[in-house]
Design an enzyme around this catalytic site. Structure first.
Site, PDB file in Angstrom:
ATOM      1  N   LYS A 111      24.789 -47.829   1.543  1.00 35.37           N
ATOM      2  CA  LYS A 111      26.146 -47.318   1.756  1.00 35.37           C
ATOM      3  C   LYS A 111      27.174 -48.149   0.976  1.00 35.37           C
ATOM      4  O   LYS A 111      28.117 -47.610   0.402  1.00 35.37           O
ATOM      5  CB  LYS A 111      26.503 -47.328   3.252  1.00 35.37           C
ATOM      6  CG  LYS A 111      26.157 -46.034   3.964  1.00 35.37           C
ATOM      7  CD  LYS A 111      27.241 -45.014   3.723  1.00 35.37           C
ATOM      8  CE  LYS A 111      26.975 -43.567   4.013  1.00 35.37           C
ATOM      9  NZ  LYS A 111      25.971 -43.127   4.884  1.00 35.37           N
ATOM     10  N   LYS A 194      14.351 -37.955  -0.973  1.00 36.49           N
ATOM     11  CA  LYS A 194      14.729 -37.578   0.383  1.00 36.49           C
ATOM     12  C   LYS A 194      15.724 -36.429   0.408  1.00 36.49           C
ATOM     13  O   LYS A 194      16.688 -36.433  -0.351  1.00 36.49           O
ATOM     14  CB  LYS A 194      15.347 -38.812   1.052  1.00 36.49           C
ATOM     15  CG  LYS A 194      15.602 -38.646   2.530  1.00 36.49           C
ATOM     16  CD  LYS A 194      16.330 -39.842   3.100  1.00 36.49           C
ATOM     17  CE  LYS A 194      17.263 -39.387   4.193  1.00 36.49           C
ATOM     18  NZ  LYS A 194      18.243 -40.380   4.573  1.00 36.49           N
ATOM     19  N   LYS A 197      22.157 -34.717   3.380  1.00 39.72           N
ATOM     20  CA  LYS A 197      23.446 -34.032   3.254  1.00 39.72           C
ATOM     21  C   LYS A 197      24.196 -34.552   2.034  1.00 39.72           C
ATOM     22  O   LYS A 197      24.696 -33.795   1.220  1.00 39.72           O
ATOM     23  CB  LYS A 197      24.283 -34.282   4.513  1.00 39.72           C
ATOM     24  CG  LYS A 197      23.812 -33.482   5.701  1.00 39.72           C
ATOM     25  CD  LYS A 197      24.492 -33.907   6.978  1.00 39.72           C
ATOM     26  CE  LYS A 197      23.545 -34.800   7.778  1.00 39.72           C
ATOM     27  NZ  LYS A 197      23.573 -34.651   9.207  1.00 39.72           N
TER      28      LYS A 197
END
Ligand code: TYM
Length: 329
Positions: A111, A194, A197
């Site tokens: 992140k 993967k 979203k």
């Protein structure tokens, strides 16, 4: 009876990764366990969503939960921010969570790389909030996909540390769980590891058959294997991984054989894959359309769920306050 708990962040609609990694297990587990399934709206604040969008996304996840088959008569469904006891436990756990270990977490590093302009303290302490979610109900099993394994390891560590520090045997050590199998990772259709979203490569439970066909058609392929029994490149293996979760073993074997004999026609494989994905998602999509119209039902589910979740959470907080030394005179 085991206590089962899990949650999904309210950052959008749910996709096949969420379904096969988590949601499908929720539904299977609710028959024989005490289940808590929540919508992680506090966790979604780490990316600073617009308030209207945040609210819409809580609804999206709630509707997807119900449409996929979580039954509010069997399981407790609630919104994370409705159970403030979780936030209190998060604070206590943070006193025993250390900068070094939090900064080393894979999800934090990822992140921080993706949003360098917003490396906030909530992002750093994401794993302690997740531990609080789980420990507030003292869960035994946590159905999640493979990407959450490290967070579960940290939860066990925080539980152990709390018990050791205060000399109690209060928190259990919960395990990441997949119904009768290893934890799964559903790949993206774009050759990436993967489905997600934020990766922009997802097939959603609410996608129409046309959208699904279009997305599958666009999946990355190549000219086919150059020699019999070749090792598949990752982006082809990904298509087979998806096929393994939605199709029958016979179908999978058929395409394995075609691959091994260099006769594979990707057009056929994709057509079959899209068809089998549609078989899984269609009944869910139809229920989504019904349930999303029924605001009074959604309100009732969340109110009743919050009440039941708070009952269990407030007991934990009472005990924890006593353990840490907040006692009345
Ligand atoms: P989240 O919202 O990213 O994902 C929700 C669930 O879906 C699974 N998942 C996948 N599984 C397999 N393949 C994929 N491509 C894939 N993409 C997503 C995730 O493993 C997860 O199980 N931190 C959690 C939410 C959370 C939580 C909790 C979970 C907050 N508190 C307490 C369990 C217990 C998360 O971000 O998941």
């Amino acid at each position: 009876m085991d206590i089962v708990l899990s949650g999904i962040r309210s950052t959008g609609k749910l996709h096949l990764g969420n379904y096969f990694g988590a949601l499908r297990n929720f539904i299977r587990m609710q028959e024989e366990n005490r289940c808590y399934f929540f919508i992680a709206d506090i966790h979604s604040l780490t990316t600073h969503p617009d308030p209207k969008l945040l609210h819409d996304n809580v609804k999206n996840v709630l509707v997807d939960y119900l449409a996929a088959g979580i039954d509010p008569k069997k399981s407790v469904i609630y919104v994370q921010s409705d159970v403030r006891e979780t936030i209190e436990l998060y604070l206590y756990l943070n006193m025993h969570a250390y900068m070094g270990e939090l900064a080393k977490t894979a999800s934090f590093k990822e992140k921080a790389r993706k949003q360098p302009e917003n490396v906030n303290a909530g992002l750093l302490t994401y794993p302690t909030l997740m531990a609080a979610d789980i420990l507030i109900h003292n869960a035994d099993k946590v159905p999640v996909g493979k990407d959450q394994e490290q967070h579960l390891e940290m939860t066990r560590k925080f539980a152990r540390r709390f018990n050791n520090f205060y000399g109690v045997d209060y928190f259990k050590e919960p395990v990441a769980y997949n119904f009768g199998d290893d934890l799964v990772k559903i790949p993206g259709l774009d050759g990436s590891g993967k489905m997600g979203k934020s990766e922009g490569n997802a097939i959603y439970l609410s996608d129409s058959p046309k959208e699904i066909e279009k997305k599958v058609k666009k999946a990355l392929t190549d000219a086919g294997p150059a020699a019999p029994d070749s090792v598949k490149p990752d982006y082809i293996e990904n298509l087979f991984t998806l096929l393994r979760v939605v199709s029958t073993p016979e179908v999978v074997q058929h395409y394995e054989d075609k691959w091994n004999s260099c006769e594979i026609r990707y057009g056929d494989l994709k057509k079959q894959l899209a068809e089998d994905i549609i078989k899984v998602t269609s009944p869910i999509r139809e229920r989504i359309v019904e349930i999303e119209k029924d605001d009074s039902y959604l309100r009732r589910v969340t109110l009743e769920g919050a009440e039941m979740a708070r009952e269990s959470a407030s007991k934990t907080i009472r005990d924890v306050r006593e353990i840490v030394g907040f006692r009345s005179f």
